[in-house]
Motif scaffolding. Structure first.
Motif, PDB file in Angstrom:
ATOM      1  N   ARG A  68       0.838  -1.205   0.000  1.00 47.29           N
ATOM      2  CA  ARG A  68       0.000   0.000   0.000  1.00 47.29           C
ATOM      3  C   ARG A  68       0.870   1.252   0.000  1.00 47.29           C
ATOM      4  NH1 ARG A  68      -4.573   1.630   4.601  1.00 47.29           N
ATOM      5  NH2 ARG A  68      -5.356   3.477   3.513  1.00 47.29           N
ATOM      6  N   ARG A  69       1.983   1.198   0.711  1.00 48.80           N
ATOM      7  CA  ARG A  69       2.892   2.341   0.732  1.00 48.80           C
ATOM      8  C   ARG A  69       3.501   2.577  -0.650  1.00 48.80           C
ATOM      9  NH1 ARG A  69       8.655   2.753  -0.344  1.00 48.80           N
ATOM     10  NH2 ARG A  69       9.266   4.771   0.508  1.00 48.80           N
ATOM     11  N   TYR A  72       0.864   4.105  -2.820  1.00 49.44           N
ATOM     12  CA  TYR A  72       0.660   5.497  -2.406  1.00 49.44           C
ATOM     13  C   TYR A  72       1.757   6.392  -2.981  1.00 49.44           C
ATOM     14  CZ  TYR A  72      -0.326   9.383   0.822  1.00 49.44           C
ATOM     15  OH  TYR A  72      -0.639  10.609   1.359  1.00 49.44           O
ATOM     16  N   PHE A 275      -0.847   4.510   8.226  1.00 46.16           N
ATOM     17  CA  PHE A 275      -1.936   5.010   7.387  1.00 46.16           C
ATOM     18  C   PHE A 275      -3.097   5.400   8.297  1.00 46.16           C
ATOM     19  CE2 PHE A 275       0.298   2.724   4.044  1.00 46.16           C
ATOM     20  CZ  PHE A 275       0.123   3.568   2.950  1.00 46.16           C
TER      21      PHE A 275
END
Length: 341
Positions: A68-69, A72, A275
Motif C-alpha cells: 500500500r505504501r 501510495y 496510514f
C-alpha cells in the motif's frame, strides 16, 4: 521515585543497551498496537537490532502495508508532476495579470468609478455589498466602543464582591474569641482538611498555593485533584470522529518520538509506516524507508533459504542411509568385541 530525564545518545555499555532495546521495543510495539486499535489506523513497524535481528509488527500484514505504501508513493508521484519551468512562469504571469485587472476594476467600482458599463443587476449587487460592508464597519466600531466599557463594569462588580467578602471576613474575625484553636492530628488519622492534605502531598512546601484561600468545598477540590491524575482508557476504537482525529495526531507524534529515541539510544534501524483512517500516509525511518524495506525483504529471503525443508522422499532416503550406516558401525563394534574377548 520520579523518572529521570536521560540524554538521547547511543548507550555505550553493550549489556545496558540490550536491556534498553528489549524494554523500549516492547513499549514501542504496545504504542503501535494502541494507535492501530483506538484510531483505526493501519501500521507496519520494522525494527532491526544492532546485531541485525528483525522484529516487526503489523496491524494487518507487513507485506500488505508495504504494498500500500508503494502504491501510495506511485500515485503521489503522478500527482506531483510539474510541467517545464518556462510554461509555469508564463502561465502564472498571465493568471496574475488577469487577477490584478479584475481586482483593480472591482476596487474602482466600490469607489463609485467606471459604473457606466454595469447592468442594473450588477449595480444592485454592488449596492448590497456596500450596505453589508457599512453595517459590519458600524458593528465593529460599536464593539470597540463597548469593549472597554464592559471591562470597566466587570472590574467594578469584581471589586464590589471582594469588598463584600472582606467585610464578612472582618466581621467573622471580630466575632471569634481571642483564643486560638489548635487541631492536633496523629499519623494514624487521615487529614480531613484541604491544607493538611496539601502539606502531606508536598504541595504546601513547594508552592504558595493553599486550599484555604480558595472558596470551594473540600469534596469538590478532591474531585478536581482526581481529575488531574491520568485515567486509564479502554483500548477500543474511538467512535467520535473529531476525538479520534485528535487522538491520532497526538499518539502518532508520540509513537514517532519513541521510535526516534529507540533508534538513537540502541543503534537500531527502524522504519514506521502509519496510514490514518482517511488513507493518509505518515512514515518515519532512522535511515531511509526504502532501505529498511529492502533489508527486510533480504532478511526474509535468507531466512526462507535457511528454513528450507527437502521433500518427504529425500528426507526418508536420508534417514535410511543414516540408520544403515549406524547399523554397520554397531555390527563392526560387536564383531571386534567378540573376536578379541
Amino acid at each position: 521515585m520520579t523518572r529521570r530525564k536521560i540524554a538521547i545518545k547511543k548507550i555505550e555499555n553493550v549489556a545496558a543497551r540490550q536491556v534498553a532495546f528489549s524494554k523500549r521495543r516492547k513499549g514501542l510495539f504496545k504504542k503501535a498496537m494502541e494507535l492501530s486499535t483506538l484510531c483505526d489506523a493501519e501500521i507496519a513497524l520494522l525494527v532491526f537490532s544492532a546485531s541485525g535481528k528483525l522484529f516487526d509488527y503489523a496491524s494487518t500484514s507487513t507485506r500488505q502495508v508495504i504494498e500500500r505504501r508503494n502504491l501510495y508513493s506511485d500515485v503521489n508521484l503522478v500527482k506531483s508532476y510539474q510541467p517545464p519551468q518556462e510554461l509555469q512562469v508564463e502561465g502564472e504571469y498571465f493568471m496574475l495579470n488577469k487577477e490584478i485587472e479584475e481586482k483593480t476594476l472591482e476596487i474602482r467600482q466600490l469607489n463609485g468609478e467606471e459604473l457606466q458599463e454595469c447592468t442594473l443587476e450588477e449595480l444592485q449587487k454592488l449596492e448590497e455589498r456596500l450596505q453589508r460592508g457599512l453595517s459590519r464597519v458600524s458593528k465593529t466600531k460599536d464593539e470597540r466602543f463597548m469593549k472597554p466599557i464592559n471591562a470597566l463594569k466587570r472590574k467594578g462588580i469584581q471589586l464590589m464582591e471582594e469588598n463584600r467578602t472582606l467585610k464578612q471576613r472582618l466581621a467573622r474575625e471580630r466575632g471569634q474569641s481571642s483564643d486560638s484553636i489548635v487541631i492536633c492530628s496523629s499519623s494514624d488519622n487521615p487529614p480531613q482538611d484541604a491544607d493538611s492534605l496539601m502539606h502531606l502531598s508536598g504541595w504546601g512546601n513547594n508552592t504558595s498555593l493553599s486550599f484555604s484561600r480558595i472558596n470551594l468545598p473540600f469534596s469538590l477540590l478532591k474531585e478536581r485533584l482526581a481529575e488531574m491524575t491520568r485515567r486509564k482508557i479502554a483500548i477500543k476504537k474511538i467512535e467520535n470522529v473529531a476525538a479520534r482525529q485528535v487522538a491520532f495526531s497526538k499518539r502518532r507524534k508520540g509513537l514517532f518520538k519513541k521510535a526516534m529515541e529507540l533508534s538513537t539510544l540502541c543503534d537500531a534501524e527502524i522504519a514506521l509506516l502509519v496510514f490514518s483512517a482517511s488513507g493518509k500516509l505518515f512514515d518515519y525511518a532512522s535511515t531511509s524507508t526504502r532501505q529498511v524495506i529492502e533489508r527486510r525483504n533480504l532478511y526474509s529471503d535468507v531466512n526462507l533459504v535457511k528454513s528450507y525443508q527437502p521433500p518427504q522422499e529425500l528426507q526418508v532416503e536420508g534417514e535410511y542411509f543414516k540408520l544403515n550406516k549406524e547399523v554397520k558401525e554397531n555390527t563392526l563394534e560387536i564383531r571386534y568385541y567378540y573376536y578379541h574377548y
